[in-house]
Design an enzyme around this catalytic site. Structure first.
Site, mmCIF file in Angstrom:
data_model
loop_
_atom_site.group_PDB
_atom_site.id
_atom_site.type_symbol
_atom_site.label_atom_id
_atom_site.label_comp_id
_atom_site.label_asym_id
_atom_site.label_seq_id
_atom_site.Cartn_x
_atom_site.Cartn_y
_atom_site.Cartn_z
ATOM 1 N N LYS A 1 36.170 58.072 85.659
ATOM 2 C CA LYS A 1 35.881 58.422 87.046
ATOM 3 C C LYS A 1 36.899 57.800 88.012
ATOM 4 C CE LYS A 1 32.394 61.225 86.728
ATOM 5 N NZ LYS A 1 32.532 62.637 87.169
ATOM 6 N N TYR B 1 33.083 55.897 80.891
ATOM 7 C CA TYR B 1 32.692 56.716 82.036
ATOM 8 C C TYR B 1 33.334 56.182 83.317
ATOM 9 C CZ TYR B 1 29.686 59.176 85.387
ATOM 10 O OH TYR B 1 29.219 59.953 86.408
#
Length: 284
Positions: free
Chosen positions: A170, A166
């Protein structure tokens, strides 16, 4: 708030994407939603139509696409291009953290695909529509979690845990946002990456952490402001950190801040672009 805008929000069948859609429609903007489940999308479209004001009532609709499948993303882009004469605001909100199946059918980590490659492909395919707007905005949903990218993991040769995948996805989105801002500046398109706030009260946060710090409204409010407020009319190539205000988790709003250093590193961004093109060429 300025005049009525045509706005597309990805991942808008729940969480802050849905809340932002409701707020924007209530303010009279034409809002187009996106979800991967047609029935759920239809239900949310009806909810948004119910609060829409002015001419927006007749301009609330949506598009179905599974963002883990980039072919579906490109088909959605074609549908959007055919349906809309212009696009004033694109909010790339769709994101994934935890999932039972972390690897896509193409052997890639689903976080890199949904959180970065899908918005990358969708946005580039919609640039002609955004150029039809006099002053378009692209709002990319970043995160406080940003970590240097492992390109072995990016191309599917290494497995990451949820948190690492994640955070790396990002950062990829944030790096691309800074580069995109430079590339589309002459077209009158502004690009902002935003950390909407850490541990907001959303389904994704609940599934990942089981607790929250702030209401989902905090995130939806900053998305709404970045999308249409005149306050941000001249801001581009920036990172808005909705956590940094008096150091308080419950503070109403943050401010522009510094993303991860890689997001401002031209060489690192060039490497990301090169790797991105290689991955995309291997898929199509």
């Amino acid at each position: 708030m300025s005049k009525t805008k045509t706005i597309l929000i990805t991942g808008s069948t729940d969480g802050i994407g849905k809340l932002a859609a409701l707020k924007l429609a209530e303010a009279g903007h034409q809002v187009y939603l996106h979800g991967r489940d047609a029935d759920k999308l239809a239900s949310v479209i009806a909810e948004v139509q119910a609060v829409a004001t002015g001419d927006a009532v007749d301009h609330i609709d949506g598009f179905v696409a599974d963002f883990s499948d980039l072919t579906a993303v490109l088909k959605m882009a074609t549908d959007v291009n055919e349906k809309l004469p212009k696009l004033d605001v694109l909010i790339n909100n769709a994101g994934i953290y935890t999932t039972a199946s972390a690897i896509t059918k193409d052997g890639l980590d689903v976080r890199f695909v949904v959180n970065y490659l899908a918005p990358y492909e969708l946005t580039n395919a919609l640039l002609p529509l955004l150029k039809q707007s006099s002053k378009a905005r692209i709002v990319n949903l970043s995160s406080a979690a940003q970590a240097p990218i492992s390109y072995k993991a990016f191309v599917g040769q290494e497995r990451l845990d949820d948190k690492a995948a994640y955070a790396q996805s990002k950062l990829a989105l944030t790096m691309w946002s800074m580069d995109l801002a430079d590339r589309v500046a002459s077209d009158g398109i502004n690009v902002i990456a935003v950390n909407p706030g850490s541990l907001l009260n959303t389904k994704m946060v609940d599934e990942a952490y089981g607790h929250h710090w702030s209401s989902a409204d905090k995130g939806a409010n900053i998305l709404t402001a970045l999308a249409v407020s005149d306050e941000f009319a001249d801001d581009t190539g920036k990172y808005f950190d909705n956590d940094i205000k008096d150091g308080a988790h419950g503070a109403a709003r943050g401010e522009f801040g510094q993303p991860h250093a890689d997001a401002l590193d031209k060489e690192a961004i060039a490497e990301l672009e090169s790797q991105t093109q290689q991955v995309l060429q291997s898929l199509y």
